[in-house]
Each structure stands twice: as C-alpha cells, then as structure tokens.
Design a protein around this motif. Structure first.
Motif, PDB file in Angstrom:
ATOM      1  N   ARG A 112     -22.637  -4.090  10.307  1.00 43.84           N
ATOM      2  CA  ARG A 112     -22.092  -3.805   8.976  1.00 43.84           C
ATOM      3  C   ARG A 112     -20.756  -4.503   8.764  1.00 43.84           C
ATOM      4  NH1 ARG A 112     -24.374   2.182   8.487  1.00 43.84           N
ATOM      5  NH2 ARG A 112     -25.576   1.917   6.576  1.00 43.84           N
ATOM      6  N   GLU A 113     -19.929  -4.512   9.785  1.00 42.23           N
ATOM      7  CA  GLU A 113     -18.617  -5.160   9.667  1.00 42.23           C
ATOM      8  C   GLU A 113     -18.785  -6.658   9.434  1.00 42.23           C
ATOM      9  OE1 GLU A 113     -16.720  -4.040  13.292  1.00 42.23           O
ATOM     10  OE2 GLU A 113     -16.036  -2.095  12.524  1.00 42.23           O
ATOM     11  N   LYS A 114     -19.671  -7.291  10.198  1.00 40.38           N
ATOM     12  CA  LYS A 114     -19.873  -8.730  10.049  1.00 40.38           C
ATOM     13  C   LYS A 114     -20.466  -9.088   8.691  1.00 40.38           C
ATOM     14  CE  LYS A 114     -20.351  -9.887  14.953  1.00 40.38           C
ATOM     15  NZ  LYS A 114     -21.233 -10.475  16.004  1.00 40.38           N
ATOM     16  N   LEU A 115     -21.297  -8.183   8.139  1.00 40.22           N
ATOM     17  CA  LEU A 115     -21.942  -8.429   6.849  1.00 40.22           C
ATOM     18  C   LEU A 115     -21.097  -7.942   5.677  1.00 40.22           C
ATOM     19  CD1 LEU A 115     -25.616  -7.435   7.742  1.00 40.22           C
ATOM     20  CD2 LEU A 115     -24.671  -9.740   7.584  1.00 40.22           C
ATOM     21  N   HIS A 116     -19.871  -7.492   5.963  1.00 45.29           N
ATOM     22  CA  HIS A 116     -18.933  -7.034   4.929  1.00 45.29           C
ATOM     23  C   HIS A 116     -19.432  -5.771   4.213  1.00 45.29           C
ATOM     24  CE1 HIS A 116     -17.245 -10.879   5.833  1.00 45.29           C
ATOM     25  NE2 HIS A 116     -18.181 -11.553   5.183  1.00 45.29           N
ATOM     26  N   GLN A 117     -19.946  -4.819   5.007  1.00 43.26           N
ATOM     27  CA  GLN A 117     -20.367  -3.508   4.493  1.00 43.26           C
ATOM     28  C   GLN A 117     -21.329  -3.620   3.305  1.00 43.26           C
ATOM     29  OE1 GLN A 117     -19.512  -0.977   6.337  1.00 43.26           O
ATOM     30  NE2 GLN A 117     -18.034  -2.104   7.585  1.00 43.26           N
ATOM     31  N   PRO A 118     -22.487  -4.214   3.494  1.00 44.40           N
ATOM     32  CA  PRO A 118     -23.425  -4.421   2.378  1.00 44.40           C
ATOM     33  C   PRO A 118     -23.956  -3.106   1.815  1.00 44.40           C
ATOM     34  CG  PRO A 118     -24.511  -4.838   4.466  1.00 44.40           C
ATOM     35  CD  PRO A 118     -23.049  -4.659   4.780  1.00 44.40           C
ATOM     36  N   VAL A 119     -24.017  -3.011   0.486  1.00 47.69           N
ATOM     37  CA  VAL A 119     -24.466  -1.776  -0.159  1.00 47.69           C
ATOM     38  C   VAL A 119     -25.962  -1.557   0.008  1.00 47.69           C
ATOM     39  CG1 VAL A 119     -22.605  -1.783  -1.838  1.00 47.69           C
ATOM     40  CG2 VAL A 119     -24.743  -2.957  -2.379  1.00 47.69           C
ATOM     41  N   CYS A 120     -26.706  -2.616   0.318  1.00 45.03           N
ATOM     42  CA  CYS A 120     -28.163  -2.473   0.452  1.00 45.03           C
ATOM     43  C   CYS A 120     -28.581  -1.875   1.792  1.00 45.03           C
ATOM     44  CB  CYS A 120     -28.858  -3.815   0.239  1.00 45.03           C
ATOM     45  SG  CYS A 120     -28.343  -5.096   1.388  1.00 45.03           S
TER      46      CYS A 120
END
Length: 223
Positions: free
Chosen positions: A200-208
């Motif tokens: 999640r951190e690497k993906l910038h906390q995606p809402v999906c």
C-alpha cells in the motif's frame, strides 16, 4: 468477445459504427469526450480503440499519447477528415497503428480492424487494472497512473492475485495459501500484514485496494 472503445462526438457516425460492428459480433462502447474515454480506460483495457482526431475537449493525438504511457501495445486506429492528413504522420509517431479517412465505408473500417487485430492479437489480455493501478503481465511491470512502481516478488504476487480476482473478497487464509504455501514457504499471518502494508505504501495508498475487516481484502473499482 472483442471489445472496442470508440471515441467520437458525432452521434450519427458513432451510432452507425456501433450498430454495424455489433452485427459483426463486436462489443462497442462509445465515448463522446476525451475525458470520458480516459475514465473508462483507467478501469479497463479494451481490445482496440478507435479515436476521432478532433474532439470537443481535446485532440485525439493527445489521447493516444496518454494511452501509450500505460498500454504500449493496445491497438489504436485514427478516424480523421482528409484535411488532417499532415497531422496523421505526427500521430503515428506518437503511437497510432492505422488510420481511416472520413467519410468511410463501414466494410472498410471492419477490414482495417480485422487486419490490425491479426497483427497484434488481443493485447488487452496483457493488462490487468483497477482504478489507477495496472499490471503489464508480459513485462511484469506495475503502474500507478503512468508511474512505474518497483515491487518485491511477494508484493507483486499479492497485487496480481487480487487484480485477477477483482470484485471478490479474498480471505487472508486464501492469500497465505496461494502466495506463500503454494511455493512451499509456510509463513505466519503477520507476513501478510507486513507485505500488504508495504504494498500500500509503495502504491501510494490506492483507494481501490479495500480491507474487509476480520476477513481479508478486495480490489474494487472506485465510485
């Protein structure tokens, strides 16, 4: 079924093309603006895209440039009036695969589509996406928007499995079994928690990427 996205603001033309291609067994989704096409493309990669050169909210050329940032092998055909022929060459330099000059016969359009798909195959199967996230399965590359994200093998496998099961809630136990136990590497429950946190951190906390409390996780298109 072959799915085509058609970016066209002329209702008469788009309706005729959609009806004709539908009779040939193609599923056609029409978008009257560049913005609506981008929104649809962000959540799903079709088999092929037809793009009108001039759109009310932007240039078809710029849309194709945007497409190529995420889907380099997605087949694209420009539909343009004869007066734009000089710009078409520039359009090819920015990623279009073919073009057809308006007005055109529907049978001619169909022949171009068939010829292009014979060359490219169904490139849509190469990509998985949800919201701003996408995976290029061929290159094993992960993107958030146009930014390529570097993941560890376990982070990649976790994201891949969730995208392959988009819309389904996957239990924590199932994820542990599929991603770690299948490789003969038994791990405890905390490994999944840590891997998900880093992902999640690497993906910038995606809402999906949703957490289903006390159950597991689910990939779901944002509203």
């Amino acid at each position: 079924m072959i799915e085509i996205y058609y970016v066209e603001d002329d209702v008469d033309i788009s309706c005729a093309v959609k009806e004709f291609l539908g009779q040939q067994g193609y599923k056609v989704s029409v978008f009257s603006t560049v913005a609506s096409a981008k929104e649809a493309l962000a959540s799903m990669c079709p088999t092929l895209v037809l793009v009108d050169w001039n759109m009310p909210d932007g240039s078809g050329k710029l849309l194709v440039q945007w497409i190529r940032l995420k889907w380099k092998e997605l087949p694209v055909i420009f539909l343009t009036v004869r007066g734009d022929s000089c710009d078409i060459v520039s359009g090819f330099e920015n990623g279009a695969d073919d073009y057809i000059v308006k007005p055109f016969e529907l049978e001619v359009l169909l022949s171009h589509i068939k010829a292009l798909l014979r060359r490219t195959g169904d490139a849509s199967r190469q990509y998985l996406s949800c919201g701003s996230l996408s995976i290029d399965l061929k290159k094993m590359s992960v993107y958030n928007g146009t930014e390529e994200i570097g993941l560890s093998p376990s982070e990649y496998q976790l994201l891949l499995y969730l995208l392959q099961n988009k819309g389904k809630t996957i239990t924590r136990r199932k994820l542990l079994e599929e991603i770690w136990d299948s490789c003969g590497n038994y791990v405890n429950d905390n490994t999944l928690t840590v891997t998900m946190k880093r992902l999640r951190e690497k993906l910038h906390q995606p809402v999906c990427l949703k957490t289903v409390r006390s159950v597991g996780y689910r990939m779901e298109e944002p509203e």
